[in-house]
Design a protein around this motif. Structure first.
Motif, PDB file in Angstrom:
ATOM      1  N   HIS A  87     -16.813  -1.983  -0.889  1.00  0.00           N
ATOM      2  CA  HIS A  87     -18.048  -1.783  -0.127  1.00  0.00           C
ATOM      3  C   HIS A  87     -17.746  -1.863   1.368  1.00  0.00           C
ATOM      4  O   HIS A  87     -18.234  -1.060   2.163  1.00  0.00           O
ATOM      5  N   GLN A  88     -16.926  -2.834   1.761  1.00  0.00           N
ATOM      6  CA  GLN A  88     -16.553  -2.969   3.168  1.00  0.00           C
ATOM      7  C   GLN A  88     -15.669  -1.803   3.606  1.00  0.00           C
ATOM      8  O   GLN A  88     -15.784  -1.315   4.734  1.00  0.00           O
ATOM      9  N   PHE A  89     -14.797  -1.350   2.722  1.00  0.00           N
ATOM     10  CA  PHE A  89     -13.866  -0.266   3.023  1.00  0.00           C
ATOM     11  C   PHE A  89     -14.597   1.059   3.212  1.00  0.00           C
ATOM     12  O   PHE A  89     -14.323   1.816   4.153  1.00  0.00           O
ATOM     13  N   THR A  90     -15.540   1.357   2.324  1.00  0.00           N
ATOM     14  CA  THR A  90     -16.241   2.641   2.375  1.00  0.00           C
ATOM     15  C   THR A  90     -17.414   2.630   3.337  1.00  0.00           C
ATOM     16  O   THR A  90     -17.843   3.676   3.807  1.00  0.00           O
ATOM     17  N   GLY A  91     -17.946   1.457   3.620  1.00  0.00           N
ATOM     18  CA  GLY A  91     -19.112   1.373   4.490  1.00  0.00           C
ATOM     19  C   GLY A  91     -20.420   1.519   3.732  1.00  0.00           C
ATOM     20  O   GLY A  91     -21.487   1.663   4.332  1.00  0.00           O
ATOM     21  N   GLY A  92     -20.379   1.473   2.408  1.00  0.00           N
ATOM     22  CA  GLY A  92     -21.609   1.575   1.632  1.00  0.00           C
ATOM     23  C   GLY A  92     -21.340   1.878   0.166  1.00  0.00           C
ATOM     24  O   GLY A  92     -20.213   2.183  -0.218  1.00  0.00           O
ATOM     25  N   PHE A  93     -22.399   1.776  -0.631  1.00  0.00           N
ATOM     26  CA  PHE A  93     -22.346   2.078  -2.062  1.00  0.00           C
ATOM     27  C   PHE A  93     -23.365   3.167  -2.365  1.00  0.00           C
ATOM     28  O   PHE A  93     -24.385   3.285  -1.661  1.00  0.00           O
ATOM     29  N   ASP A  94     -23.113   3.934  -3.421  1.00  0.00           N
ATOM     30  CA  ASP A  94     -24.170   4.788  -3.945  1.00  0.00           C
ATOM     31  C   ASP A  94     -24.940   3.971  -4.991  1.00  0.00           C
ATOM     32  O   ASP A  94     -24.615   2.807  -5.247  1.00  0.00           O
ATOM     33  N   LYS A  95     -25.952   4.567  -5.606  1.00  0.00           N
ATOM     34  CA  LYS A  95     -26.812   3.814  -6.525  1.00  0.00           C
ATOM     35  C   LYS A  95     -26.044   3.289  -7.729  1.00  0.00           C
ATOM     36  O   LYS A  95     -26.229   2.139  -8.151  1.00  0.00           O
ATOM     37  N   GLU A  96     -25.159   4.116  -8.300  1.00  0.00           N
ATOM     38  CA  GLU A  96     -24.418   3.682  -9.483  1.00  0.00           C
ATOM     39  C   GLU A  96     -23.550   2.464  -9.171  1.00  0.00           C
ATOM     40  O   GLU A  96     -23.504   1.503  -9.939  1.00  0.00           O
ATOM     41  N   ALA A  97     -22.871   2.498  -8.028  1.00  0.00           N
ATOM     42  CA  ALA A  97     -22.013   1.377  -7.649  1.00  0.00           C
ATOM     43  C   ALA A  97     -22.838   0.124  -7.384  1.00  0.00           C
ATOM     44  O   ALA A  97     -22.443  -0.986  -7.753  1.00  0.00           O
ATOM     45  N   ASN A  98     -23.992   0.292  -6.753  1.00  0.00           N
ATOM     46  CA  ASN A  98     -24.883  -0.852  -6.508  1.00  0.00           C
ATOM     47  C   ASN A  98     -25.319  -1.491  -7.824  1.00  0.00           C
ATOM     48  O   ASN A  98     -25.328  -2.717  -7.969  1.00  0.00           O
ATOM     49  N   ASP A  99     -25.691  -0.626  -8.777  1.00  0.00           N
ATOM     50  CA  ASP A  99     -26.155  -1.137 -10.076  1.00  0.00           C
ATOM     51  C   ASP A  99     -25.023  -1.865 -10.808  1.00  0.00           C
ATOM     52  O   ASP A  99     -25.244  -2.921 -11.422  1.00  0.00           O
ATOM     53  N   LEU A 100     -23.814  -1.307 -10.739  1.00  0.00           N
ATOM     54  CA  LEU A 100     -22.675  -1.941 -11.398  1.00  0.00           C
ATOM     55  C   LEU A 100     -22.339  -3.277 -10.750  1.00  0.00           C
ATOM     56  O   LEU A 100     -22.044  -4.263 -11.442  1.00  0.00           O
ATOM     57  N   PHE A 101     -22.398  -3.322  -9.433  1.00  0.00           N
ATOM     58  CA  PHE A 101     -22.094  -4.561  -8.724  1.00  0.00           C
ATOM     59  C   PHE A 101     -23.094  -5.662  -9.114  1.00  0.00           C
ATOM     60  O   PHE A 101     -22.710  -6.810  -9.377  1.00  0.00           O
ATOM     61  N   SER A 102     -24.372  -5.297  -9.168  1.00  0.00           N
ATOM     62  CA  SER A 102     -25.397  -6.263  -9.561  1.00  0.00           C
ATOM     63  C   SER A 102     -25.193  -6.720 -11.001  1.00  0.00           C
ATOM     64  O   SER A 102     -25.362  -7.905 -11.318  1.00  0.00           O
ATOM     65  N   ALA A 103     -24.794  -5.779 -11.876  1.00  0.00           N
ATOM     66  CA  ALA A 103     -24.576  -6.118 -13.283  1.00  0.00           C
ATOM     67  C   ALA A 103     -23.395  -7.075 -13.432  1.00  0.00           C
ATOM     68  O   ALA A 103     -23.457  -8.045 -14.198  1.00  0.00           O
ATOM     69  N   VAL A 104     -22.307  -6.830 -12.711  1.00  0.00           N
ATOM     70  CA  VAL A 104     -21.140  -7.717 -12.771  1.00  0.00           C
ATOM     71  C   VAL A 104     -21.494  -9.093 -12.225  1.00  0.00           C
ATOM     72  O   VAL A 104     -21.108 -10.130 -12.785  1.00  0.00           O
ATOM     73  N   ASN A 105     -22.242  -9.102 -11.127  1.00  0.00           N
ATOM     74  CA  ASN A 105     -22.644 -10.369 -10.507  1.00  0.00           C
ATOM     75  C   ASN A 105     -23.470 -11.223 -11.463  1.00  0.00           C
ATOM     76  O   ASN A 105     -23.195 -12.413 -11.677  1.00  0.00           O
TER      77      ASN A 105
END
Length: 276
Positions: free
Chosen positions: A217-235
């Motif tokens: 997230h820091q490297f790319t400067g942002g997430f798309d919706k799928e990545a956001n959802d996956l990150f929340s799910a892992v968390n």
């Protein structure tokens, strides 16, 4: 005396070859000078094609630098920039390929933990190269454009997009490992030791997925919706797995403020999607 004689004869042979090359390839070199000076590419792909042909011809010379000393009109600076631009494009392409887990050349590791660590290491190498390119980007852009050579502002964004894809891959690995663990908990054939070992691997994967997701997230400067959802799910999965009490849904990674100096990562994603 014998060694000195051999060295002198060797130098004489080398010098004769250089002189011979200057005469043999004179016409080719003069023609290349005209081609290089008039070469006005519109994209990096043209540069790579042109340089491939140029390098094939130059490889015929016994010593490029020594042979070309007899041709003061040789466009040294432009050739240097063309080589640099072609090499940069190749490096970017190889970085993207090194992050392509769907590629036939990708060597999948025997277990999920090793696979996740392999991906993390691959991104670390690419990130280091991208960080270096970012530091020189303004100067590179200036010198290439001043020489009439193309500059592709989306090159590094493509590497970041590849990084986003592998972040999703690792987070999916972690969630898949957790699902397998839940299924294994009902397997009577597994003893407590084996189950405990599996639990440790799942915890390691979930933690890796979470840390790696944030790093990307820091490297790319942002997430798309799928990545956001996956990150929340892992968390949330990790918290539940560790027995933590969760009072509210976990927040997504902190969003970076768009820079006023240029387009955001999401703008670049939309731009890439529109590319033919």
């Amino acid at each position: 005396m014998g060694l000195v004689k051999e060295e002198l004869e060797g130098r004489s042979s080398y010098q004769k070859q250089v002189v011979a090359d200057r005469e043999t390839f004179k016409g080719m070199i003069q023609d290349l000078i005209l081609q290089i000076n008039s070469f006005a590419p519109t994209d990096v792909a043209e540069v790579e094609k042109f340089m491939g042909e140029l390098e094939a011809k130059m490889s015929q010379l016994s010593d490029e630098n020594m042979v070309l000393k007899a041709f003061p009109e040789w466009p040294v600076r432009k050739v240097e920039l063309l080589r640099e631009l072609a090499a940069r494009s190749k490096d970017v392409r190889e970085m993207i390929a090194s992050l392509d887990v769907a590629s036939p050349t990708w060597r999948t590791r025997p277990n999920m933990v090793d696979e996740a660590n392999h991906v993390v290491q691959a991104l670390a190498r690419a990130q280091s190269a991208v960080d270096f390119m970012n530091r020189t980007a303004d100067e590179d852009k200036r010198k290439f454009l001043e020489a009439g050579l193309p500059w592709d502002p989306k090159q590094l964004t493509r590497v970041k997009l590849a990084g986003l894809k592998v972040a999703k891959y690792v987070m999916k690995l972690a969630l898949s490992a957790h699902q397998r663990y839940r299924g294994a908990c009902g397997d009577a054939s597994l003893d407590a030791k084996a189950l405990g070992h599996l639990k440790g691997q799942v915890q390691d994967l979930l933690e890796t997925g979470l840390k790696f997701g944030f790093r990307v997230h820091q490297f790319t400067g942002g997430f798309d919706k799928e990545a956001n959802d996956l990150f929340s799910a892992v968390n949330s999965t990790l918290k539940a797995f560790m027995g933590w009490q969760e009072e509210a849904p976990p927040p997504p990674p902190p969003r970076l403020r768009p820079s006023k100096a240029g387009p955001t990562f999401q703008d670049h994603l939309r731009g890439l999607a529109q590319d033919p």
